[in-house]
Design an enzyme around this catalytic site. Sequence first.
Site, PDB file in Angstrom:
ATOM      1  CG  ASP A  46      -2.047  -1.011   1.101  1.00 34.08           C
ATOM      2  OD1 ASP A  46      -2.334  -1.437  -0.031  1.00 34.08           O
ATOM      3  OD2 ASP A  46      -2.629  -1.371   2.132  1.00 34.08           O
ATOM      4  N   GLY A  47       1.978   1.238   0.714  1.00 32.82           N
ATOM      5  CA  GLY A  47       2.844   2.412   0.731  1.00 32.82           C
ATOM      6  C   GLY A  47       3.386   2.740  -0.649  1.00 32.82           C
ATOM      7  CG  ASN A 116      -4.307   6.525   3.016  1.00 27.80           C
ATOM      8  OD1 ASN A 116      -5.089   6.222   2.120  1.00 27.80           O
ATOM      9  ND2 ASN A 116      -3.414   5.683   3.488  1.00 27.80           N
ATOM     10  CD  GLU A 117      -3.831   8.989   7.202  1.00 29.72           C
ATOM     11  OE1 GLU A 117      -2.589   8.899   7.051  1.00 29.72           O
ATOM     12  OE2 GLU A 117      -4.612   8.064   6.960  1.00 29.72           O
ATOM     13  CB  THR A 157      -9.941   0.857   5.699  1.00 30.27           C
ATOM     14  OG1 THR A 157      -9.193   1.110   4.515  1.00 30.27           O
ATOM     15  CG2 THR A 157     -11.426   0.826   5.365  1.00 30.27           C
ATOM     16  CE1 TYR A 159      -2.723   6.236  14.034  1.00 30.63           C
ATOM     17  CE2 TYR A 159      -2.994   8.474  13.243  1.00 30.63           C
ATOM     18  CZ  TYR A 159      -2.676   7.597  14.261  1.00 30.63           C
ATOM     19  OH  TYR A 159      -2.337   8.074  15.491  1.00 30.63           O
ATOM     20  CG  ASN A 160     -10.598   7.277  10.170  1.00 25.91           C
ATOM     21  OD1 ASN A 160     -10.885   8.244  10.850  1.00 25.91           O
ATOM     22  ND2 ASN A 160     -11.520   6.418   9.748  1.00 25.91           N
ATOM     23  CG  LEU A 161     -10.503   0.557  11.147  1.00 30.99           C
ATOM     24  CD1 LEU A 161     -11.942   0.859  11.547  1.00 30.99           C
ATOM     25  CD2 LEU A 161     -10.470  -0.518  10.067  1.00 30.99           C
ATOM     26  CB  SER A 162      -5.392   2.293  13.783  1.00 26.45           C
ATOM     27  OG  SER A 162      -5.057   1.353  12.792  1.00 26.45           O
TER      28      SER A 162
END
Length: 257
Positions: A46-47, A116-117, A157, A159-162
Amino acid sequence: MSRSFRSLSFIASNTDDAQASRDELIRLYGHVAPTEADVIVALGGDGFMLQTLHDTMNSGKMIYGMNRGSVGFLMNDFSTERLDERIAQAVENDFHPLQMTTSNADGSISYALAINEVSLFRQSYQAAKLRVVIDGQVRLEELICDGLMVATPVGSTAYNLSAHGPILPLEAPLLALTPVSAFRPRRWRGALLPNRAKVVLEVLEPEKRPVNAVADHSEVKSVLRVEIGQSEDTTAHILSDPDRSWSDRILAEQFAN
């Protein structure tokens, strides 16, 4: 709907598996430079996919990823068979990243894009103290926390989910505003925002409580003010197999153990 294309370019992360897979695919399907390709095939995790999307933003290039990393949420399954057919049948996902604009303690201004964020984090042992402004209106006069992020559906899904933020369907015109270890207000768990919202995060007591800002992999230290909004004039294009679409993957995450 089937898509036509003439040429493929294969790029890979630095892992042995990814490099070996690239060599095999080039032998089977040929290869041109990324600037000349109709479709770029990215091999890695993913990275590596995020880096590829950043590198090709607004180029018009379509990116088809195959997992040669660990999680591979953004990637299709790896196979050397029928790749041309898979790409021809793939679903195109177009999206606009977030733009982060920071005003910094040294007087400079920085810009970065986030697929992502965008996240703010405390820089020291002191918790961050932030003021949250949405579309010009103060929504939280003072938020004391370890961090705060604005996540896209693509990043919801990650870092936000973590951080116990909500999973957003890919088609949802929403952003997730999610705190990391909020101390005051103690019961505040975040908010859902329209994807066209303009978010301003002001750092209170910046000398005592320094804060860093991160847009995907781009970090700015000692920020004073961060503006976040969707970049309407910037677009990334990613292809997914019909039986493994991003929408399906995000939906499945909501029922995962």
